[in-house]
Motif scaffolding. Structure first.
Motif, PDB file in Angstrom:
ATOM      1  N   UNK A   1      30.865  37.133   3.279  1.00 56.83           N
ATOM      2  CA  UNK A   1      30.332  37.646   4.539  1.00 56.83           C
ATOM      3  C   UNK A   1      30.263  36.494   5.532  1.00 56.83           C
ATOM      4  N   UNK A   2      30.721  36.731   6.771  1.00 58.65           N
ATOM      5  CA  UNK A   2      30.684  35.706   7.819  1.00 58.65           C
ATOM      6  C   UNK A   2      30.230  36.375   9.115  1.00 58.65           C
ATOM      7  N   UNK A   3      29.330  35.702   9.836  1.00 58.45           N
ATOM      8  CA  UNK A   3      28.867  36.202  11.134  1.00 58.45           C
ATOM      9  C   UNK A   3      28.605  35.029  12.069  1.00 58.45           C
ATOM     10  N   UNK A   4      28.506  35.327  13.367  1.00 65.84           N
ATOM     11  CA  UNK A   4      28.172  34.309  14.360  1.00 65.84           C
ATOM     12  C   UNK A   4      26.865  34.691  15.053  1.00 65.84           C
ATOM     13  N   UNK A   5      26.177  33.672  15.540  1.00 61.62           N
ATOM     14  CA  UNK A   5      24.907  33.843  16.256  1.00 61.62           C
ATOM     15  C   UNK A   5      24.882  32.901  17.442  1.00 61.62           C
TER      16      UNK A   5
END
Length: 106
Positions: free
Chosen positions: A63-67
């Motif tokens: 899982x990869x996300x940006x903030x």
């Protein structure tokens, strides 16, 4: 034991066996952003990429996300992992019960 108590006991057993644990959809993460020389990045907007890795600290990202976050005067920031902009994978698709998981912050 009367019929009413027996019915209540049967319902309690039925409900308790059908309740299952839910994996987290979000969890809080806190860190300190620093410059290369170690000084904090104070009171600034920063971009983060957060990955959940499978098996080891260099494992496959599941899982990869940006903030985007804003630091305080000490460089401290807070985000909810699972609440960012998804790059790949899904929080619901992570098999939390099997193997080690690692959080990578960039």
């Amino acid at each position: 034991m009367n019929m009413r108590n027996l019915f209540f006991l049967a319902m309690l057993v039925l409900v308790s066996t059908t309740v299952t644990a839910q994996p987290p959809q979000k969890f809080n993460y806190q860190g300190v952003a620093r410059m290369a020389n170690g000084s904090p990045i104070a009171s600034q907007a920063i971009g983060l990429r957060i990955s959940i890795l499978e098996g080891s600290s260099s494992g496959t990202p599941v899982y990869v996300e940006t903030h985007t976050a804003t630091t305080n005067q000490f460089g401290l920031y807070n985000v909810a992992i699972g609440g960012g902009s998804v790059v790949s994978g899904s929080m619901a698709g992570i098999t939390w019960g099997t193997g080690d998981k690692y959080v990578k912050v960039e």
